[in-house]
Design a protein around this motif. Structure first.
Motif, mmCIF file in Angstrom:
data_model
loop_
_atom_site.group_PDB
_atom_site.id
_atom_site.type_symbol
_atom_site.label_atom_id
_atom_site.label_comp_id
_atom_site.label_asym_id
_atom_site.label_seq_id
_atom_site.Cartn_x
_atom_site.Cartn_y
_atom_site.Cartn_z
ATOM 1 N N ALA A 1 33.275 24.697 -15.699
ATOM 2 C CA ALA A 1 31.967 24.872 -15.068
ATOM 3 C C ALA A 1 31.843 26.273 -14.481
ATOM 4 C CB ALA A 1 31.766 23.817 -13.986
ATOM 5 N N VAL A 2 32.915 26.758 -13.863
ATOM 6 C CA VAL A 2 32.875 28.084 -13.245
ATOM 7 C C VAL A 2 32.874 29.173 -14.325
ATOM 8 C CG1 VAL A 2 34.131 29.708 -11.775
ATOM 9 C CG2 VAL A 2 33.967 27.310 -11.105
ATOM 10 N N ILE B 1 23.725 25.267 -13.246
ATOM 11 C CA ILE B 1 24.599 26.426 -13.327
ATOM 12 C C ILE B 1 25.184 26.583 -11.935
ATOM 13 C CG2 ILE B 1 24.707 28.933 -13.668
ATOM 14 C CD1 ILE B 1 24.095 27.348 -16.213
ATOM 15 N N VAL B 2 26.497 26.629 -11.885
ATOM 16 C CA VAL B 2 27.139 26.755 -10.588
ATOM 17 C C VAL B 2 26.763 28.107 -9.978
ATOM 18 C CG1 VAL B 2 29.341 26.892 -9.391
ATOM 19 C CG2 VAL B 2 29.024 25.256 -11.247
ATOM 20 N N THR C 1 37.503 17.636 -7.986
ATOM 21 C CA THR C 1 36.745 18.568 -8.813
ATOM 22 C C THR C 1 36.413 19.886 -8.144
ATOM 23 O OG1 THR C 1 34.838 17.298 -8.167
ATOM 24 C CG2 THR C 1 35.694 16.923 -10.380
ATOM 25 N N ILE C 2 36.316 19.879 -6.823
ATOM 26 C CA ILE C 2 35.892 21.119 -6.180
ATOM 27 C C ILE C 2 37.095 21.914 -5.749
ATOM 28 C CG2 ILE C 2 34.463 22.067 -4.356
ATOM 29 C CD1 ILE C 2 33.696 19.036 -3.980
ATOM 30 N N ILE D 1 28.920 21.926 -8.641
ATOM 31 C CA ILE D 1 30.205 21.891 -9.346
ATOM 32 C C ILE D 1 30.555 20.451 -9.709
ATOM 33 C CG2 ILE D 1 31.785 21.740 -7.361
ATOM 34 C CD1 ILE D 1 32.335 24.023 -10.327
ATOM 35 N N HIS D 2 30.220 19.529 -8.789
ATOM 36 C CA HIS D 2 30.447 18.117 -9.092
ATOM 37 C C HIS D 2 29.664 17.700 -10.316
ATOM 38 C CE1 HIS D 2 33.085 16.052 -6.487
ATOM 39 N NE2 HIS D 2 32.466 16.357 -5.356
ATOM 40 N N TYR E 1 34.078 34.832 -8.721
ATOM 41 C CA TYR E 1 34.552 33.467 -8.510
ATOM 42 C C TYR E 1 36.064 33.371 -8.749
ATOM 43 C CZ TYR E 1 29.720 31.713 -9.035
ATOM 44 O OH TYR E 1 28.397 31.451 -8.892
ATOM 45 N N PHE F 1 36.930 26.138 -5.551
ATOM 46 C CA PHE F 1 36.755 27.515 -6.013
ATOM 47 C C PHE F 1 36.212 28.350 -4.864
ATOM 48 C CE2 PHE F 1 32.165 28.141 -6.574
ATOM 49 C CZ PHE F 1 31.686 26.839 -6.603
ATOM 50 N N GLU G 1 32.512 15.059 -22.712
ATOM 51 C CA GLU G 1 33.802 14.900 -23.385
ATOM 52 C C GLU G 1 34.056 13.443 -23.727
ATOM 53 O OE1 GLU G 1 36.613 16.855 -20.803
ATOM 54 O OE2 GLU G 1 35.651 18.782 -21.269
ATOM 55 N N LEU H 1 35.315 26.963 -0.990
ATOM 56 C CA LEU H 1 35.161 25.513 -1.121
ATOM 57 C C LEU H 1 36.551 24.914 -1.316
ATOM 58 C CD1 LEU H 1 32.076 25.147 -3.455
ATOM 59 C CD2 LEU H 1 32.153 25.216 -0.983
ATOM 60 N N ALA I 1 37.788 20.596 -15.648
ATOM 61 C CA ALA I 1 36.327 20.488 -15.697
ATOM 62 C C ALA I 1 35.696 21.526 -14.768
ATOM 63 C CB ALA I 1 35.890 19.082 -15.323
ATOM 64 N N THR I 2 36.271 21.699 -13.583
ATOM 65 C CA THR I 2 35.764 22.692 -12.633
ATOM 66 C C THR I 2 35.915 24.093 -13.227
ATOM 67 O OG1 THR I 2 36.594 21.278 -10.890
ATOM 68 C CG2 THR I 2 35.898 23.485 -10.256
ATOM 69 N N SER J 1 28.333 19.524 -12.628
ATOM 70 C CA SER J 1 28.789 20.181 -13.843
ATOM 71 C C SER J 1 30.036 19.510 -14.379
ATOM 72 C CB SER J 1 29.098 21.652 -13.582
ATOM 73 O OG SER J 1 27.947 22.296 -13.146
ATOM 74 N N ALA J 2 30.957 19.264 -13.441
ATOM 75 C CA ALA J 2 32.226 18.659 -13.864
ATOM 76 C C ALA J 2 31.988 17.274 -14.440
ATOM 77 C CB ALA J 2 33.187 18.580 -12.683
ATOM 78 N N LEU K 1 26.586 24.148 -3.688
ATOM 79 C CA LEU K 1 27.647 24.525 -4.634
ATOM 80 C C LEU K 1 28.515 23.324 -4.974
ATOM 81 C CD1 LEU K 1 28.856 28.007 -3.341
ATOM 82 C CD2 LEU K 1 27.721 27.515 -5.503
ATOM 83 N N THR K 2 28.811 22.545 -3.929
ATOM 84 C CA THR K 2 29.624 21.347 -4.126
ATOM 85 C C THR K 2 28.941 20.411 -5.106
ATOM 86 O OG1 THR K 2 30.344 21.584 -1.862
ATOM 87 C CG2 THR K 2 30.797 19.484 -2.910
ATOM 88 N N GLN L 1 30.306 17.539 -17.794
ATOM 89 C CA GLN L 1 31.269 17.916 -18.834
ATOM 90 C C GLN L 1 32.158 16.750 -19.201
ATOM 91 O OE1 GLN L 1 33.759 21.201 -17.969
ATOM 92 N NE2 GLN L 1 32.057 22.647 -18.170
ATOM 93 N N SER L 2 32.646 16.064 -18.160
ATOM 94 C CA SER L 2 33.519 14.917 -18.418
ATOM 95 C C SER L 2 32.752 13.883 -19.233
ATOM 96 C CB SER L 2 33.984 14.285 -17.114
ATOM 97 O OG SER L 2 34.574 15.269 -16.321
ATOM 98 N N LYS M 1 28.464 37.536 -13.442
ATOM 99 C CA LYS M 1 29.472 36.585 -12.993
ATOM 100 C C LYS M 1 30.860 37.067 -13.442
ATOM 101 C CE LYS M 1 29.861 31.611 -13.158
ATOM 102 N NZ LYS M 1 29.407 30.435 -13.910
#
Lengths: 437, 217
Positions: free
Chosen positions: B91-92, A11-12, B54-55, A137-138, B77, B57, A148, B47, B87-88, A140-141, A133-134, A144-145, B14
């Motif tokens: 995720a957010v 979870i971000v 991808t980053i 998010i990476h 956020y 936010f 998908e 960030l 995708a980002t 997570s992305a 966080l980086t 997800q990708s 959030k």
């Protein structure tokens, strides 16, 4: 694909404790650096004052919990003996920084050490959080990708299956259609054969009919003559010689005997013609010939011309022959004649009248060359490469189905031969056929 | 969805600032950070590694403790607006408790707004968040520019949806707090009964708003 339950869910910006943020390596290095400045003890605790990391002299380390307890009541005493500062992250207190110094350190130095230490700790927290966080998010992305892509892959697999099935069905249908087409083509070929045979038969019937008619008429006359001769013979048999003489004159016996000679010689000539036609036809069809070799291509061409004799005569087509010496060829004579006939038939129809067809044979290196040239309307360049296609015809519907040259082509190719057409509009067409010797 | 850790007595909310690229989401957060100066407001984490696909936010956290000792953290956020960062964004947006959609008022940006809003609808449905139920406010930013969609037009379009709309000029701090406050109010309303904010944790709506917005404005 891995077990779904084994996937780590990120979870971000998830909540983190101080010990999860700071790494022991970084903290220990920092605390050691502070300690060697002449500090008694320096420590970092969690939000509930539990010591996480500490550096100090042995006795101070032992006394650390009680020192912190004391500091809770008075975090920043006037005498600058210690300092207890809150560490916050996202506005939330997540721990404390504790430092206890020997009185030898000046207040200025103490303030400097305190300030620098807290700044470094904040920077450490911030940069670690940024990194976390980086990463989150990476991950997570990417997750997800990945999901998908997995979904797309699943769908693609299904489509692929469908397409495979479709292809299989199409292939089947195609095979069925091809089979049907092959059969239809065979039927058409057979029909064309029958049609040419029919055409030939009609011409030949006509040719045979003529001599047949006068042979028949001659036989009728002959029958009448025989009746008259019998009359005279009967008189002689009875001994009536005088009467017989009278009758001889009356019946113009002298003329009859003379005419009988003519009748017979005419009839013989007619029979001879029929014999010739039949022999030509037999030669052309090669009914009795199972041989695979042509002894003389010129003779075979002549046979074919012989069969077409009537058609050529009717249209007044002139044939010019430029033959070389007799040449052998390893081709079934029947097929060779059919090929020549199909090309000749084309040449005969190349224009309305005054057609001249020049047939030339020669030997060139290891090839036998046969060229058949007409002086007709020619073949337009645009269709020159199509004339050997099945069912391609320029003739009006009903007069040709466009298979003659296809058959000729097939026969030539079957014997590794080549056929080429040279033509200019209104300047005739020349078919050049080459067979390897 | 709100994160509630009973053992830790901690709630994490959030809020997500959504919208097309360059509509002013980060500017909103920068101003919130500037204007709200209260103990418990964390640092703005940016960030903004521009070249990374991808980053991209920002995160502005707020923190306060209720009279009963429950810790409440609100994390605001922004998402990357560019189409390619979907995708980002997803995720957010995961488990979002409230959304502020920051639209660009310029007429030429109408299409981008629509595309981004559609993208929000799509992503919410993918993430299992009901757009009818999630607290949602819309801010029409950049009101100081020329060639903008008129307020009348905005109201005629959005009033029937019951989604509150705010006119803003985030660059000059106008409408930023109003948008944020409205979103907080709606978020409070949506979680109050379920998490017994008022009854169990003794947090009234007024307290909730003031704890998270007190500052020098």
């Amino acid at each position: 694909m891995g077990d779904e339950t084994e996937q780590i869910i990120f979870i971000v910006g998830s909540e983190k404790k101080l010990y999860e943020i700071l790494t022991p390596g970084d903290v220990t290095a920092l605390l050691k650096a502070i300690f060697i400045q002449g500090v008694n003890v320096v420590a970092i605790t969690d939000e509930k004052y539990k010591v996480l990391w500490a550096q100090g002299s042995e006795s101070y380390l032992k006394a650390l919990p009680s020192l912190i307890d004391k500091a809770k009541k008075e975090p920043q005493p006037q005498n600058n003996e210690w300092h207890l500062a809150e560490i916050t992250h996202e506005g939330e207190p997540i721990g404390f920084f504790f430092i206890n110094v020997s009185k030898l350190i000046s207040p200025e130095i103490f303030a400097f050490i305190k300030h620098l230490s807290l700044t470094v700790i904040n920077i450490l927290i911030k940069s670690t959080i940024k990194r976390l966080l980086t990463t989150e998010i990476h991950t997570s992305a990417i997750k997800q990708s990945y999901e998908e892509l997995t979904e797309i892959n699943k769908k693609l697999s299904i489509s692929e299956k469908k397409y495979k099935e479709l292809t299989r069905q199409l292939k089947k249908v195609l095979e069925q259609r091809t089979e049907k087409l092959k059969k239809a083509y065979a039927v058409v070929l057979q029909q064309e054969k029958m049609a040419s045979i029919g055409q030939l038969a009609a011409g030949i019937a006509h040719e045979i009919n003529n001599p047949m008619a006068f042979i028949y008429s001659n036989l009728n006359t002959f029958e009448k003559y025989i009746g008259k001769i019998k009359q005279i013979f009967d008189l002689y048999k009875d001994g009536s010689f005088d009467e017989a003489k009278v009758m001889y004159k009356k019946l113009k016996m002298d003329f009859i005997l003379e005419d009988i000679h003519a009748l017979i010689s005419q009839s013989k000539e007619g029979a001879e013609r029929i014999k010739h036609i039949v022999s030509n036809l037999k030669d052309f069809s090669h009914i009795d010939d199972t041989s695979d070799i042509i002894n003389d291509i010129n003779a075979e061409i002549d046979k074919t011309i012989g069969v077409l004799h009537k058609k050529l005569e009717e249209k007044g087509v002139q044939i010019v022959k430029k033959y070389s010496q007799p040449t052998m060829l390893k081709v079934k004579p029947g097929l060779f004649c059919q090929m020549i006939m199909n090309i000749l038939l084309n040449a005969i129809d190349s224009k309305e009248k005054d057609v001249t067809i020049t047939i030339e044979t020669k030997q060139l290196e290891d090839n036998v060359i046969i060229s058949i040239a007409d002086n007709g309307k020619g073949i337009p360049r645009s269709i020159q490469n199509r004339i050997f296609e099945p069912f391609f015809t320029t003739k009006p519907v009903g007069l040709g189905i466009g298979i003659g040259l296809t058959i000729a082509y097939k026969i030539i190719v079957q014997y590794d031969g080549k056929i080429e057409v040279q033509s200019k509009e209104n300047e005739g067409a020349t078919f050049i056929i080459a067979f390897p010797l | 969805m709100i994160e509630y850790d009973e053992a830790e007595q901690k709630m994490v909310l959030k809020l997500v600032y959504y919208g097309p690229a360059l509509s002013g989401k980060t500017t909103n957060l920068l101003n919130l950070h500037e204007m709200i100066d209260v103990k418990g407001r964390g640092d703005l984490m940016m960030l903004d590694t521009k070249d990374d696909r991808t980053i991209f936010f920002d995160l502005l956290p707020f923190y306060f403790v209720t009279p009963t000792g429950t810790k409440i953290k609100v994390k605001v956020y922004t998402v990357p607006g560019h189409v390619k960062h979907d995708a980002t964004r997803k995720a957010v947006l995961t488990r979002a408790d409230g959304i502020a959609f920051i639209a660009d008022s310029q007429i030429k940006e109408a299409h981008n707004n629509a595309v981004s809003f559609e993208n929000l609808e799509k992503n919410l449905s993918v993430l299992g968040i009901d757009i009818e139920k999630v607290p949602l406010v819309i801010q029409f930013n950049k009101r100081d520019l020329k060639d903008i969609v008129s307020e009348a037009e905005i109201h005629s379009m959005w009033d029937k949806t019951n989604i509150p709309t705010f006119m803003a000029c985030a660059l000059h701090g106008k409408g930023v707090i109003e948008t944020y406050k409205s979103l907080l109010e709606m978020t409070y309303d949506s979680i109050n009964s379920r998490y017994q904010l008022q009854t169990k944790h003794k947090v009234t709506k007024e307290m909730f708003i003031s704890k998270l917005t007190v500052g020098k404005f």
